[in-house]
Design an enzyme around this catalytic site. Structure first.
Site: not given
Ligand code: 6MZ
Length: 357
Positions: A13, A222
């Protein structure tokens, strides 16, 4: 810490744009600052801030995307993120990212993913096992990848659907994953700000993906949302992420379904999704022998590493080296790659186990 760095580990993850080095973000923001596209001191403040609430984290991602989204940068961050995980002995990395369309940069979801794959080809520090076809297209690079004696990392990709997206956009991502399957894309993730979007919007694309044999993992619970959590568990994804805000009924359903949970300790604490580590659900799920995988979520945003997550779990929950090794090894069962890769991972862990004795 050193012992956790040396231990082979599996990362299931990790979001690409959340895993970018701060130094890279600052360098990129500095360049944009000089061109007047961003106000550098403001960006610097946001990047270097340590604790952010869950809502603030998503503002941070929007900022990261301003800084990272052009083809060249996507290639660079992919290379760096893979090398960073490899350098702490992650032997299998399932990296997830949201394919982005950005007309001002001439970027389509497909060209975004091509830039990501270019980043894999650019990795030089370690040997990458992704897909023979990816490297077959670049014979010169292929030779490099056949070098022996170097550290090796298996990399597979998940394409993320952002909760802000429409059903059509989600379907486009699934179709892209299907088209690019031969390049090591093994599944679909649903992520993004949990305060926005409806499960029913993404369901058609997720059902189609499942029907086509893609593996699915969902960010689930979440924030409190009983109806959505139960619907997600009924969907029977192959894994879920987080599971922070579950009530009794949801726990019962999760436990009986045996759906593996991707646990991101530091992320959950820093976003205040869980008030403190001693009440984290890791302990109860571990005791119940529920399938669990320790993961990082966003090493850049949360200033962590997979080794640091192992260190935290070990000290918080009183688990010794052997128990932590077992936890890392069990993750083989939950990777989305096929049996051949699982077999190779078994061999890596078997040889590491002999050293542990
Ligand atoms: C939900 C998350 C996240 O896809 O642009 N992302 N979504 N919960 C989380 N935990 C805190 N952490 C990251 O990587 C960034 C994107 O991943 C998701 C969000 O949509 C974020 O914009 P990518 O490579």
């Amino acid at each position: 810490m050193e012992c956790w760095e040396l231990m082979p580990k599996i990362e299931l993850h990790a979001h690409l744009n959340g895993s970018v080095r701060n130094s890279t973000l600052l360098e990129l923001a500095g360049e944009l600052g000089k061109r007047g596209t961003v106000v550098f001191p403001d960006v610097e403040n946001v990047i270097l801030k340590n604790d952010r609430s869950l809502r603030e984290v998503f503002k941070m991602f929007d900022l990261i995307h301003v800084v990272t989204t052009d083809h060249k940068t996507v290639t660079r961050i992919t290379k760096e993120v893979i090398e960073d995980f490899a350098s702490e002995n992650v032997v299998y990395l399932e990296l997830r990212t949201t394919p982005k369309r950005n007309d001002s940069k001439g970027m389509s979801k497909r060209s975004y993913m091509e830039a990501v794959l270019e980043g894999v080809r650019a990795v030089s520090m370690v040997e990458v096992d992704l897909s023979r076809e990816l490297f077959a297209e670049t014979p010169a690079v292929n030779e490099t990848y056949n070098m022996t004696g170097r550290k090796k990392i298996f990399v597979r990709f998940l394409l993320s659907i952002d909760r802000r997206e429409t059903t059509e956009a989600a379907m486009e991502t699934v179709n892209l994953a299907l088209e690019m399957r031969r390049f090591g894309i093994v599944g679909i993730d649903l992520s993004g700000n949990p305060f926005v979007g409806e499960w029913s919007t993404f369901l058609p694309a997720l059902e189609f993906a499942k029907l086509q044999g893609l593996s699915i993992t969902l960010h689930c619970g979440e924030v409190p949302n009983t109806e959505e959590i139960l619907a997600m568990l009924d969907f029977l994804p192959r894994r879920i992420g987080h599971a922070c805000c579950f009530e009794d009924e949801e726990w019962e359903k999760l436990k009986s379904s045996k759906i593996p949970v991707e646990i991101c300790l530091t992320s959950n604490i820093k976003t205040e999704s869980i008030s403190s580590l001693d009440v984290h659900h890791f302990a109860e799920l571990y005791k119940a022998n529920h399938p669990l995988i320790l993961c990082t979520d966003d090493v850049g945003v949360f200033s962590t590493s997979l080794s640091a997550e192992y260190a935290v779990a070990s000290s918080t929950f009183g688990l010794g080296k052997r128990e932590m090794f077992q936890l890392a090894r069990k993750a083989i069962n939950f990777v989305f790659a096929g049996d051949e890769v699982k077999q190779k991972l078994e061999e890596i862990f078997a040889s590491a186990a002999r050293e542990l004795d």
